[in-house]
Write an enzyme that holds these catalytic residues in place. Sequence first.
Site, PDB file in Angstrom:
ATOM      1  N   ASN A 172       0.871  -1.179   0.000  1.00  0.00           N
ATOM      2  CA  ASN A 172       0.000   0.000   0.000  1.00  0.00           C
ATOM      3  C   ASN A 172       0.904   1.223   0.000  1.00  0.00           C
ATOM      4  O   ASN A 172       1.499   1.556   1.021  1.00  0.00           O
ATOM      5  CB  ASN A 172      -0.899  -0.023   1.250  1.00  0.00           C
ATOM      6  CG  ASN A 172      -1.733   1.236   1.365  1.00  0.00           C
ATOM      7  OD1 ASN A 172      -1.828   2.021   0.405  1.00  0.00           O
ATOM      8  ND2 ASN A 172      -2.328   1.454   2.515  1.00  0.00           N
ATOM      9  N   TRP A 173       0.996   1.862  -1.166  1.00  0.00           N
ATOM     10  CA  TRP A 173       1.930   2.984  -1.282  1.00  0.00           C
ATOM     11  C   TRP A 173       1.340   4.285  -0.729  1.00  0.00           C
ATOM     12  O   TRP A 173       2.009   5.295  -0.679  1.00  0.00           O
ATOM     13  CB  TRP A 173       2.342   3.167  -2.751  1.00  0.00           C
ATOM     14  CG  TRP A 173       3.137   2.013  -3.300  1.00  0.00           C
ATOM     15  CD1 TRP A 173       3.490   0.853  -2.647  1.00  0.00           C
ATOM     16  CD2 TRP A 173       3.687   1.899  -4.625  1.00  0.00           C
ATOM     17  NE1 TRP A 173       4.213   0.037  -3.477  1.00  0.00           N
ATOM     18  CE2 TRP A 173       4.347   0.650  -4.698  1.00  0.00           C
ATOM     19  CE3 TRP A 173       3.679   2.712  -5.760  1.00  0.00           C
ATOM     20  CZ2 TRP A 173       4.999   0.212  -5.854  1.00  0.00           C
ATOM     21  CZ3 TRP A 173       4.320   2.279  -6.909  1.00  0.00           C
ATOM     22  CH2 TRP A 173       4.973   1.041  -6.964  1.00  0.00           C
ATOM     23  N   LYS A 174       0.089   4.235  -0.359  1.00  0.00           N
ATOM     24  CA  LYS A 174      -0.592   5.421   0.206  1.00  0.00           C
ATOM     25  C   LYS A 174      -0.401   6.630  -0.725  1.00  0.00           C
ATOM     26  O   LYS A 174      -0.310   6.460  -1.940  1.00  0.00           O
ATOM     27  CB  LYS A 174      -0.097   5.699   1.622  1.00  0.00           C
ATOM     28  CG  LYS A 174      -0.114   4.453   2.504  1.00  0.00           C
ATOM     29  CD  LYS A 174      -0.025   4.749   3.964  1.00  0.00           C
ATOM     30  CE  LYS A 174       0.135   3.441   4.733  1.00  0.00           C
ATOM     31  NZ  LYS A 174      -0.107   3.562   6.137  1.00  0.00           N
ATOM     32  N   HIS A 218      -9.609   0.853   4.467  1.00  0.00           N
ATOM     33  CA  HIS A 218      -8.349   1.086   5.197  1.00  0.00           C
ATOM     34  C   HIS A 218      -8.635   1.995   6.395  1.00  0.00           C
ATOM     35  O   HIS A 218      -9.445   2.915   6.307  1.00  0.00           O
ATOM     36  CB  HIS A 218      -7.300   1.719   4.267  1.00  0.00           C
ATOM     37  CG  HIS A 218      -5.932   1.701   4.875  1.00  0.00           C
ATOM     38  ND1 HIS A 218      -5.540   2.614   5.825  1.00  0.00           N
ATOM     39  CD2 HIS A 218      -4.889   0.861   4.700  1.00  0.00           C
ATOM     40  CE1 HIS A 218      -4.294   2.340   6.206  1.00  0.00           C
ATOM     41  NE2 HIS A 218      -3.882   1.276   5.543  1.00  0.00           N
ATOM     42  N   GLU A 237      -7.078   4.348   7.696  1.00  0.00           N
ATOM     43  CA  GLU A 237      -6.867   5.796   7.495  1.00  0.00           C
ATOM     44  C   GLU A 237      -8.115   6.419   6.889  1.00  0.00           C
ATOM     45  O   GLU A 237      -8.495   7.546   7.220  1.00  0.00           O
ATOM     46  CB  GLU A 237      -5.620   6.019   6.614  1.00  0.00           C
ATOM     47  CG  GLU A 237      -4.344   5.765   7.405  1.00  0.00           C
ATOM     48  CD  GLU A 237      -3.148   5.357   6.578  1.00  0.00           C
ATOM     49  OE1 GLU A 237      -3.186   5.460   5.341  1.00  0.00           O
ATOM     50  OE2 GLU A 237      -2.156   4.906   7.193  1.00  0.00           O
ATOM     51  N   GLU A 293      -5.638  -5.394  10.269  1.00  0.00           N
ATOM     52  CA  GLU A 293      -4.672  -4.323  10.522  1.00  0.00           C
ATOM     53  C   GLU A 293      -5.011  -3.632  11.842  1.00  0.00           C
ATOM     54  O   GLU A 293      -5.868  -2.735  11.871  1.00  0.00           O
ATOM     55  CB  GLU A 293      -4.727  -3.298   9.381  1.00  0.00           C
ATOM     56  CG  GLU A 293      -4.399  -3.875   8.030  1.00  0.00           C
ATOM     57  CD  GLU A 293      -3.812  -2.816   7.122  1.00  0.00           C
ATOM     58  OE1 GLU A 293      -2.674  -2.992   6.695  1.00  0.00           O
ATOM     59  OE2 GLU A 293      -4.479  -1.794   6.873  1.00  0.00           O
ATOM     60  N   GLY A 325       1.796   2.141  10.594  1.00  0.00           N
ATOM     61  CA  GLY A 325       2.677   3.293  10.435  1.00  0.00           C
ATOM     62  C   GLY A 325       3.285   3.754  11.749  1.00  0.00           C
ATOM     63  O   GLY A 325       3.835   4.853  11.826  1.00  0.00           O
ATOM     64  N   SER A 369       3.040  -2.286  10.289  1.00  0.00           N
ATOM     65  CA  SER A 369       4.493  -2.211  10.473  1.00  0.00           C
ATOM     66  C   SER A 369       5.191  -3.533  10.182  1.00  0.00           C
ATOM     67  O   SER A 369       6.137  -3.915  10.880  1.00  0.00           O
ATOM     68  CB  SER A 369       4.838  -1.702  11.879  1.00  0.00           C
ATOM     69  OG  SER A 369       4.292  -0.410  12.078  1.00  0.00           O
ATOM     70  N   GLY A 375       2.686  -1.255   4.248  1.00  0.00           N
ATOM     71  CA  GLY A 375       2.723   0.162   3.921  1.00  0.00           C
ATOM     72  C   GLY A 375       4.152   0.638   3.723  1.00  0.00           C
ATOM     73  O   GLY A 375       4.738   0.497   2.650  1.00  0.00           O
ATOM     74  N   GLY A 376       4.744   1.172   4.802  1.00  0.00           N
ATOM     75  CA  GLY A 376       6.066   1.786   4.717  1.00  0.00           C
ATOM     76  C   GLY A 376       7.103   0.941   3.994  1.00  0.00           C
ATOM     77  O   GLY A 376       7.828   1.422   3.118  1.00  0.00           O
TER      78      GLY A 376
HETATM   79  C1  PEP Z   1      -0.946  -0.046   5.758  1.00  0.00           C
HETATM   80  O1  PEP Z   1      -0.902   1.070   5.291  1.00  0.00           O
HETATM   81  O2  PEP Z   1      -1.892  -0.796   5.470  1.00  0.00           O
HETATM   82  C2  PEP Z   1       0.124  -0.467   6.660  1.00  0.00           C
HETATM   83  C3  PEP Z   1       0.043  -1.652   7.228  1.00  0.00           C
HETATM   84  O3  PEP Z   1       1.140   0.415   6.847  1.00  0.00           O
HETATM   85  P1  PEP Z   1       2.532   0.122   7.615  1.00  0.00           P
HETATM   86  O4  PEP Z   1       3.065  -1.161   7.070  1.00  0.00           O
HETATM   87  O5  PEP Z   1       3.403   1.286   7.285  1.00  0.00           O
HETATM   88  O6  PEP Z   1       2.203   0.013   9.048  1.00  0.00           O
END
Ligand code: PEP
Length: 257
Positions: free
Chosen positions: A9-11, A99, A101, A171, A177, A217, A238-239
């Site tokens: 997930n590049w957001k 998601h 967010e 999640e 994040g 994470s 994500g990251g």
């Molecule tokens: C996400 O955005 O779905 C996510 C899990 O981010 P991160 O891996 O950065 O926690």
Amino acid sequence: MRKPLGAGNWKMNKTIAEARALAAGIARGLADLQEAAEKVDIVLGPPYLSLSAVAEAAAGAPLGVAGQDCSAEAGGAFTGEVSAPMLKDAGATHVIVGHSERRELLSEGDTQVAAKAAAASAGGLVPVVCIGEPITTREAGATLDRIGFQLEHSVFSVFKNPPGELVIAYEPVWAIGTGKTATPAQAQEVHAYIRKRLGENFGVDWAGNSRILYGGSMKPGNAAELLAQPDIDGGLIGGASLVEADFLEIVRIAAGG
Ligand code: PEP
């Protein structure tokens, strides 16, 4: 045996040129990983604007492409929205819905998430439905209640029959994040519960063949212990998905090291 799925997930990151370069780098990296790449399904989730460029860069590589959201509508007067058929036309295979967010910052509720998941499925995309509890819920010991509620209202309310393919991403909100990760035992407990509920609603065979991803994470340093859990079938990342070497390393780990 479920094939693991690694979804990035590049957001709201990467210009079109940067997204194309990252996708091309991952495609090259997968060619080097060869056997490992064949053991994992891999999906990249760029922003809408980069979707076509990423799909082009991914062509010929074992890579799917995910939208990060979609409208619950197929088309019409919905300014700013993007429909599932449009995403498919741009090269998407999957779409992330619900998601945290979006749930938190844009006040998306379960009913809306369910409608989006149904629209994605009807539009020929695999919905990746995100669910997870905030820290207060976990501390109150109500995590499984919350997960059950979200499954009921984000998935079972619209899919009365087993969907063709649908992925759940667990999640925990407090792990996204933040650098904090659910322990493997915490994640496994929730994943097992999700699979049980999927089995009750869609049948044990369907549930046994479906992927449940962990997100929060996930990094090369913690992927192995998370992915070793029997009900964790991959990651929504994500990251670490923005860093070519880290994402490829997680793919390698998911393939069994
Ligand atoms: C996400 O955005 O779905 C996510 C899990 O981010 P991160 O891996 O950065 O926690």
